[in-house]
Design a protein around this motif. Structure first.
Motif, PDB file in Angstrom:
ATOM      1  N   PRO A 263       0.687  -1.087   0.181  1.00  0.00           N
ATOM      2  CA  PRO A 263      -0.075  -0.036   0.043  1.00  0.00           C
ATOM      3  C   PRO A 263       0.877   1.243   0.035  1.00  0.00           C
ATOM      4  CG  PRO A 263      -0.294  -1.122   2.095  1.00  0.00           C
ATOM      5  CD  PRO A 263       0.633  -2.177   1.242  1.00  0.00           C
ATOM      6  N   ILE A 264       1.951   1.157   0.433  1.00  0.00           N
ATOM      7  CA  ILE A 264       2.820   2.547   0.412  1.00  0.00           C
ATOM      8  C   ILE A 264       3.866   2.239  -0.593  1.00  0.00           C
ATOM      9  CG2 ILE A 264       2.566   3.078   2.708  1.00  0.00           C
ATOM     10  CD1 ILE A 264       5.458   1.966   3.356  1.00  0.00           C
ATOM     11  N   GLU A 265       3.850   1.391  -1.628  1.00  0.00           N
ATOM     12  CA  GLU A 265       4.546   1.342  -2.851  1.00  0.00           C
ATOM     13  C   GLU A 265       3.761   1.547  -3.881  1.00  0.00           C
ATOM     14  OE1 GLU A 265       7.775  -1.546  -2.960  1.00  0.00           O
ATOM     15  OE2 GLU A 265       7.901  -1.855  -0.840  1.00  0.00           O
ATOM     16  N   MET A 266       3.371   0.422  -4.611  1.00  0.00           N
ATOM     17  CA  MET A 266       2.399   0.613  -6.139  1.00  0.00           C
ATOM     18  C   MET A 266       1.028   0.401  -5.667  1.00  0.00           C
ATOM     19  SD  MET A 266       5.075  -1.746  -8.314  1.00  0.00           S
ATOM     20  CE  MET A 266       4.209  -1.269  -9.946  1.00  0.00           C
ATOM     21  N   GLY A 267       0.661   0.086  -4.767  1.00  0.00           N
ATOM     22  CA  GLY A 267      -0.686   0.448  -3.971  1.00  0.00           C
ATOM     23  C   GLY A 267      -2.024  -0.373  -4.652  1.00  0.00           C
ATOM     24  N   MET A 268      -1.811  -1.314  -5.415  1.00  0.00           N
ATOM     25  CA  MET A 268      -2.622  -2.110  -6.063  1.00  0.00           C
ATOM     26  C   MET A 268      -3.277  -2.599  -5.046  1.00  0.00           C
ATOM     27  SD  MET A 268      -2.836  -1.169  -9.160  1.00  0.00           S
ATOM     28  CE  MET A 268      -3.814  -2.328 -10.165  1.00  0.00           C
ATOM     29  N   GLU A 269      -4.834  -3.072  -5.042  1.00  0.00           N
ATOM     30  CA  GLU A 269      -5.597  -3.325  -3.941  1.00  0.00           C
ATOM     31  C   GLU A 269      -5.689  -4.857  -4.036  1.00  0.00           C
ATOM     32  OE1 GLU A 269     -10.015  -3.235  -6.079  1.00  0.00           O
ATOM     33  OE2 GLU A 269      -9.614  -1.824  -4.500  1.00  0.00           O
ATOM     34  N   SER A 270      -5.175  -5.665  -5.054  1.00  0.00           N
ATOM     35  CA  SER A 270      -5.451  -6.932  -5.151  1.00  0.00           C
ATOM     36  C   SER A 270      -4.738  -7.742  -6.290  1.00  0.00           C
ATOM     37  CB  SER A 270      -6.735  -7.577  -5.235  1.00  0.00           C
ATOM     38  OG  SER A 270      -7.499  -7.114  -6.229  1.00  0.00           O
ATOM     39  N   LYS A 271      -4.582  -8.862  -6.285  1.00  0.00           N
ATOM     40  CA  LYS A 271      -3.889  -9.315  -7.573  1.00  0.00           C
ATOM     41  C   LYS A 271      -4.975  -9.481  -8.688  1.00  0.00           C
ATOM     42  CE  LYS A 271      -1.092 -12.987  -4.904  1.00  0.00           C
ATOM     43  NZ  LYS A 271      -0.934 -14.363  -4.587  1.00  0.00           N
ATOM     44  N   ALA A 272      -6.290  -9.456  -8.359  1.00  0.00           N
ATOM     45  CA  ALA A 272      -7.127  -9.253  -9.447  1.00  0.00           C
ATOM     46  C   ALA A 272      -7.085  -7.908 -10.148  1.00  0.00           C
ATOM     47  CB  ALA A 272      -8.528  -9.635  -8.873  1.00  0.00           C
ATOM     48  N   ALA A 273      -6.928  -6.913  -9.314  1.00  0.00           N
ATOM     49  CA  ALA A 273      -6.642  -5.625  -9.818  1.00  0.00           C
ATOM     50  C   ALA A 273      -5.740  -5.306 -10.760  1.00  0.00           C
ATOM     51  CB  ALA A 273      -6.806  -4.712  -8.611  1.00  0.00           C
TER      52      ALA A 273
END
Length: 378
Positions: free
Chosen positions: A127-137
């Protein structure tokens, strides 16, 4: 002289801005993914943001902004550790316990990623790096690119994108394949050319080399020599062990990222696979290849200059009051963040160093800079 490995690295990165795909190999796909900012939440950050191929695979934004840690995709979040170089990371052994019962290898400062693939899958979901919420995202972002769709289907099977976990693992595998190319480990520094008889070390560089590998006059090779021969062409200048060398809390980082000054970074003990309190405060010994161009230094970016790092080690071996002063602050060296579990025998091995020998060690470490980055040296 340009070595074949260095030439391949030049050609590889020369093609980077125009990569369009589809991609025929894992390495080509991994290269495209490595530079793709669309795989971060705000489409602003890629792997290359913190591991720039133009800066020894370290974060050029850090030194430009006068900070010690990288900023995240949101432009605000700051970590608590300095992003290590990805140079020569391919040669890091998997995280394991050796025959002496010591932890060895693994990626990140605490070894929590056992393999290069494990490491590659970490930043997109942080969350404090590339911040994607999930693998699916992340997979949804991959599916936006027709070249990726075709490439994943050809390389991993027609139905790969139907399984987010499998696709994410495939992405990590491609990234790791790219990081295993010669671009990341060309072995073409002045030191490597010296070993091949293609470069003559200066007087200071040669003195530094002799001191570095000496067991009588320095403690450098206690942790930063992997091979038994000091002329081994595959030397990575780390034994991949974990040590607590007494690094202080980086108060400027804590002030910027909001982490309490009382927080203790326990290093290896933070690794979920480790439950021994005797590992608190230990961090993996980093490679010294490209060290002169990948500052700031230590796990928390505590020191700006390579010479300061040598002086920090030297403070353990001298009673000289002047050597107990950090030249970057003008104040006494701060106390260790975690004073327990210090590697005392390694730190106190060898005599105190005078300025000539300190400068010689720095001169030698500069020879470990890959040819591509020599223009970044002072």
């Amino acid at each position: 002289m340009t070595s074949p490995a260095h030439l391949s690295a030049i050609l590889l990165f020369a093609a980077t801005p125009t990569l369009a795909g589809p991609f025929d190999t894992l390495e080509q796909l991994g290269e495209a993914l490595f530079f793709d900012t669309n795989l971060s939440a705000n489409r602003s950050q890629s792997c290359a943001s913190c591991h720039s191929p133009d800066q020894g695979f370290s974060d050029p934004r850090v030194t430009a902004a006068g900070k010690a840690v990288s900023v995240g995709d949101d432009g605000l979040s700051l970590g608590d550790r300095n992003a290590p170089t990805a140079s020569y990371a391919v040669l890091t052994p998997e995280f394991h316990i050796n025959v002496e019962g010591e932890w060895i290898g693994g990626q990140f400062w605490d070894g929590r990623a056992t393999t290069l693939e494990d490491q590659a899958g970490g930043p997109p979901l942080n969350p404090i790096e590339m911040g994607m919420e999930s693998k699916a995202a992340v997979v949804a972002r991959l599916a936006e690119n027709p070249a990726y769709v075709t490439s994943f289907q050809v390389l991993f099977g027609a139905n790969i994108l139907n399984d987010p976990s499998a696709t994410y693992a495939a992405m990590s595998k491609a990234l790791a394949a790219f990081e295993r190319t010669a671009a990341f480990a060309p072995f073409d520094s002045k030191y490597d050319r010296f070993l091949r008889g293609e470069y003559e070390l200066t007087r200071d560089e040669e003195l530094g080399r002799l001191l570095f590998f000496s067991e009588q006059f320095t403690n450098c090779n206690q942790c930063h020599q992997l091979k038994s021969s000091l002329l081994d062409p595959a030397e990575t200048f780390t034994n991949y062990e974990y040590h607590n060398i007494g690094i202080p809390t980086n108060r400027s980082v804590r002030s910027a990222n909001g982490v309490s000054i009382e927080t203790k970074d326990v290093g290896l003990f933070a690794n979920p696979a480790v439950d021994d309190p005797a590992q608190r405060g230990k961090f993996r010994v980093p490679t010294l290849r490209n060290v002169a161009v990948t500052g700031p230094y230590m796990h928390n970016g505590m020191f700006d200059e390579l010479r300061t790092v040598v002086l920090f080690y030297n403070k353990y071996n001298t009673l000289n009051e002047k050597r107990q002063i950090n030249p970057e602050t003008g104040k006494p060296w701060a106390r260790p963040e975690i004073p327990q579990n210090l590697s005392v025998s390694d730190l106190t091995h060898g005599p105190a160093l005078d300025d000539q020998r300190i400068d010689a060690l720095v001169a030698f470490m500069k020879t470990l800079t890959d040819a591509k980055y020599e223009h970044l040296l002072d």
